[in-house]
Design a protein around this motif. Structure first.
Motif, PDB file in Angstrom:
ATOM      1  N   GLN A  70       0.880  -1.823  -0.001  1.00 38.58           N
ATOM      2  CA  GLN A  70       0.333   0.168   0.134  1.00 38.58           C
ATOM      3  C   GLN A  70       0.831   1.147   0.183  1.00 38.58           C
ATOM      4  O   GLN A  70       1.214   2.194  -0.439  1.00 38.58           O
ATOM      5  CB  GLN A  70      -1.075   0.041   1.413  1.00 38.58           C
ATOM      6  CG  GLN A  70      -2.019   1.473   1.215  1.00 38.58           C
ATOM      7  CD  GLN A  70      -2.909   0.464   2.655  1.00 38.58           C
ATOM      8  OE1 GLN A  70      -2.576   2.554   3.651  1.00 38.58           O
ATOM      9  NE2 GLN A  70      -3.558   0.018   2.374  1.00 38.58           N
ATOM     10  N   ALA A  71       1.636   1.225   0.725  1.00 35.53           N
ATOM     11  CA  ALA A  71       2.805   2.295   0.895  1.00 35.53           C
ATOM     12  C   ALA A  71       4.059   2.733  -0.638  1.00 35.53           C
ATOM     13  O   ALA A  71       4.187   4.065  -0.619  1.00 35.53           O
ATOM     14  CB  ALA A  71       3.820   2.040   1.898  1.00 35.53           C
TER      15      ALA A  71
ATOM     16  N   VAL B 231       2.491   1.701  -4.178  1.00 31.59           N
ATOM     17  CA  VAL B 231       1.861   3.425  -4.618  1.00 31.59           C
ATOM     18  C   VAL B 231       1.847   4.806  -3.879  1.00 31.59           C
ATOM     19  O   VAL B 231       0.599   4.494  -4.670  1.00 31.59           O
ATOM     20  CB  VAL B 231       1.210   1.599  -5.023  1.00 31.59           C
ATOM     21  CG1 VAL B 231       1.726   1.127  -5.858  1.00 31.59           C
ATOM     22  CG2 VAL B 231       0.025   1.771  -4.193  1.00 31.59           C
ATOM     23  N   ASN B 232       1.650   4.762  -2.789  1.00 32.05           N
ATOM     24  CA  ASN B 232       0.890   5.688  -1.979  1.00 32.05           C
ATOM     25  C   ASN B 232       1.884   6.533  -1.949  1.00 32.05           C
ATOM     26  O   ASN B 232       2.006   7.658  -0.792  1.00 32.05           O
ATOM     27  CB  ASN B 232      -0.048   5.324  -1.340  1.00 32.05           C
ATOM     28  CG  ASN B 232      -1.674   4.978  -1.921  1.00 32.05           C
ATOM     29  OD1 ASN B 232      -2.492   5.765  -2.590  1.00 32.05           O
ATOM     30  ND2 ASN B 232      -1.339   3.658  -1.794  1.00 32.05           N
ATOM     31  N   GLY B 233       3.294   6.762  -1.792  1.00 26.41           N
ATOM     32  CA  GLY B 233       4.250   7.615  -1.989  1.00 26.41           C
ATOM     33  C   GLY B 233       4.730   7.457  -0.305  1.00 26.41           C
ATOM     34  O   GLY B 233       5.119   7.832   0.935  1.00 26.41           O
TER      35      GLY B 233
ATOM     36  N   ILE C  62       2.375   6.576   2.420  1.00 25.11           N
ATOM     37  CA  ILE C  62       1.298   6.794   2.819  1.00 25.11           C
ATOM     38  C   ILE C  62      -0.008   5.704   3.253  1.00 25.11           C
ATOM     39  O   ILE C  62       0.159   4.904   2.286  1.00 25.11           O
ATOM     40  CB  ILE C  62       0.964   8.555   2.093  1.00 25.11           C
ATOM     41  CG1 ILE C  62       1.467   9.148   2.188  1.00 25.11           C
ATOM     42  CG2 ILE C  62      -1.120   8.134   3.491  1.00 25.11           C
ATOM     43  CD1 ILE C  62       2.384   9.573   3.863  1.00 25.11           C
ATOM     44  N   VAL C  63      -0.215   5.294   4.341  1.00 24.99           N
ATOM     45  CA  VAL C  63      -0.628   3.521   4.235  1.00 24.99           C
ATOM     46  C   VAL C  63      -1.777   4.638   5.647  1.00 24.99           C
ATOM     47  O   VAL C  63      -1.596   5.129   6.948  1.00 24.99           O
ATOM     48  CB  VAL C  63       0.342   2.984   5.501  1.00 24.99           C
ATOM     49  CG1 VAL C  63       1.199   2.708   3.983  1.00 24.99           C
ATOM     50  CG2 VAL C  63       0.334   3.232   6.723  1.00 24.99           C
ATOM     51  N   HIS C  64      -3.005   3.590   4.850  1.00 26.41           N
ATOM     52  CA  HIS C  64      -3.909   3.420   6.525  1.00 26.41           C
ATOM     53  C   HIS C  64      -4.804   2.276   6.778  1.00 26.41           C
ATOM     54  O   HIS C  64      -4.753   1.180   6.507  1.00 26.41           O
ATOM     55  CB  HIS C  64      -5.172   3.795   5.457  1.00 26.41           C
ATOM     56  CG  HIS C  64      -5.209   5.110   5.443  1.00 26.41           C
ATOM     57  ND1 HIS C  64      -4.526   5.646   3.538  1.00 26.41           N
ATOM     58  CD2 HIS C  64      -6.200   6.400   5.165  1.00 26.41           C
ATOM     59  CE1 HIS C  64      -4.359   6.602   3.623  1.00 26.41           C
ATOM     60  NE2 HIS C  64      -5.629   7.303   4.175  1.00 26.41           N
TER      61      HIS C  64
ATOM     62  N   ALA D 158       2.155  11.691   9.317  1.00 23.88           N
ATOM     63  CA  ALA D 158       1.659  11.592   7.602  1.00 23.88           C
ATOM     64  C   ALA D 158       1.799  13.359   6.545  1.00 23.88           C
ATOM     65  O   ALA D 158       1.878  13.306   5.799  1.00 23.88           O
ATOM     66  CB  ALA D 158       0.240  11.232   6.845  1.00 23.88           C
TER      67      ALA D 158
ATOM     68  N   VAL E 295      -3.537   7.342   9.700  1.00 22.74           N
ATOM     69  CA  VAL E 295      -3.582   7.965   8.874  1.00 22.74           C
ATOM     70  C   VAL E 295      -1.233   8.002   8.481  1.00 22.74           C
ATOM     71  O   VAL E 295      -0.775   9.042   9.637  1.00 22.74           O
ATOM     72  CB  VAL E 295      -2.958   8.989   7.931  1.00 22.74           C
ATOM     73  CG1 VAL E 295      -2.578   8.847   5.831  1.00 22.74           C
ATOM     74  CG2 VAL E 295      -5.076   8.371   7.388  1.00 22.74           C
TER      75      VAL E 295
ATOM     76  N   ARG F 166       3.046   7.950   7.361  1.00 27.43           N
ATOM     77  CA  ARG F 166       4.411   7.660   6.825  1.00 27.43           C
ATOM     78  C   ARG F 166       5.136   6.343   7.138  1.00 27.43           C
ATOM     79  O   ARG F 166       5.357   6.776   8.603  1.00 27.43           O
ATOM     80  CB  ARG F 166       4.594   8.644   6.434  1.00 27.43           C
ATOM     81  CG  ARG F 166       5.922   8.721   5.156  1.00 27.43           C
ATOM     82  CD  ARG F 166       6.637   9.837   5.220  1.00 27.43           C
ATOM     83  NE  ARG F 166       5.839  11.027   4.531  1.00 27.43           N
ATOM     84  CZ  ARG F 166       5.178  11.544   2.896  1.00 27.43           C
ATOM     85  NH1 ARG F 166       6.046  10.679   1.992  1.00 27.43           N
ATOM     86  NH2 ARG F 166       4.227  11.927   2.699  1.00 27.43           N
TER      87      ARG F 166
END
Length: 395
Positions: free
Chosen positions: A63-64, A66-68, A70-72, A359, A381, A383
């Protein structure tokens, strides 16, 4: 003493947490302790827990990526817990991802609707006003959804040529409970487990993001040095005192059920001179107990060191008596040990695998969202930086 609305998702108040103390409740309690929460049942799935902890960190890393960075993390943590509870309920061969993904929204919705359920209790006439009956219709929909997911798992178990004889479902079927009661007793296991462990873990991550020195100290312990382990095992978790202190401090600062499950007096009694009649609803303010400045030094400060053996004996004894995040007495949370283990194992692997950062510049929002569970108002949220080597990052 639970809301009237809950009768629809508790088989008319016949589940463990909704039934009154007595022979029926004692039978259910013994069943949980002797089957689902039996030490041998829990230890038998140690390898599965460890594998899933690694799989969870891999999903978070994907997940991180593909989101720079950032994760949830909350959904991955919740689904991980559902799998653990599923094996305890249905047997070690439980492996139904449709169930895992499908049951989660129902658990979440039931917690959210708790406040409306209390409102309906305070104003019973709202049950009969067409424009205000939405929550009751919602609970009915949730009820049907629960049945559609749990009943097939029961059928699968019953049709198995070699069904597990140590899981909770075996106990329930062997003791002749009705199908409706079995379905909602099993669902209750997920309700009481999933939010408590996943919420505690995300609170822990939020505190560690805001306290980088504590996070670094914890990483040094869980990794055994300056570079990550391949994985953190259940056996290793039990031998990590600082990790245990961090978990305890999270439960103190953010008790998952700050007012506990409502109790009811079984006899006339008195408390500090106040007469309390039999049948009176009793609410325990666990949140206040865990922040009592007479017991806890700097109670508003996140300080895991308070749980290490550095305090005077009298201080430690006072803290032990006041540390009741899982309740106390006969109705203390039956899944307490599993919950602490699951939070510790999950947190250890997340800290071992990643450095957790804010984040944005403000850091995680620590505002509470209180229904019957003390959730984060804004889901976490963050990083992350992968700890492939000391100081290395994939993002």
């Amino acid at each position: 003493m639970l809301p009237y609305m809950f009768k629809y998702i508790s088989a008319n108040w016949t589940t463990l947490s909704t039934s009154d103390h007595g022979p029926y409740w004692q039978s259910l309690r013994k069943g949980v302790q002797g089957f689902a929460m039996n030490p041998s049942s829990i230890s038998s799935q140690t390898l599965s827990q460890e594998k899933e902890a690694i799989a969870m960190t891999q999903k978070i890393q994907e997940q991180a990526a593909v989101n720079g960075g950032i994760v949830h993390p909350i959904d991955n943590i919740r689904h991980n817990t559902i799998r653990v509870v599923g094996r305890l309920c249905f047997g070690p061969d439980f492996n139904n991802e449709t169930f895992v993904v499908g049951i989660d929204p129902f658990i979440y919705d039931i917690i959210n609707i708790a406040a409306l359920a209390r409102f309906a209790d305070a104003f019973p006439f709202t049950r009969y006003i067409p424009g205000l009956r939405g929550p009751f219709r919602k609970v009915a929909e949730i009820r049907d959804g629960i049945v559609s997911l749990v009943e097939p798992e029961i059928t699968r178990y019953q049709s198995s040529k070699s069904p597990c004889t140590t899981c909770y479902l075996h106990f329930l079927l062997s003791n002749g409970y009705t199908m409706e009661t079995i379905i909602f007793i099993l669902f209750e296991m997920f309700v009481l487990s999933v939010d408590s462990t996943s919420t505690a873990t995300t609170w822990a991550l939020a505190f560690l993001i805001r306290n980088s020195e504590i996070q670094h100290k914890l990483f040094k312990e869980v990794s055994g040095g300056d570079e990550k382990r391949e994985r953190v095992t259940v056996d290793q978790v039990s031998k990590m005192p600082y990790l245990q202190a961090v978990v305890s401090e999270v439960f103190r600062m953010k008790p998952i059920a700050p007012l506990a499950i409502p109790h009811k007096t079984v006899n006339d009694t008195t408390l500090t001179g106040l007469k309390i009649d039999k049948g009176t609803a009793v609410i325990i303010n666990i949140y206040a107990v865990l922040r009592d400045p007479k017991v806890w030094d700097e109670p508003e400060r996140f300080m895991p060191e308070r749980f290490l053996n550095e305090n005077a004996l009298s201080d430690r004894m006072a803290m032990e008596r006041s540390f009741i995040p899982f309740g106390a007495g006969r109705r203390i949370c039956v899944g307490m040990d599993l919950g602490k283990l699951q939070v510790g194992l999950t947190l250890a692997n997340l800290i071992n695998s990643f450095e957790w950062l804010a984040a944005d510049g403000d850091g995680p929002d620590m505002t509470d969202d209180f229904t019957i569970i003390l959730r984060m108002k804004e889901p976490l949220v963050a990083r992350i930086k992968a700890r492939t080597n000391l100081g290395a990052s994939l993002f």
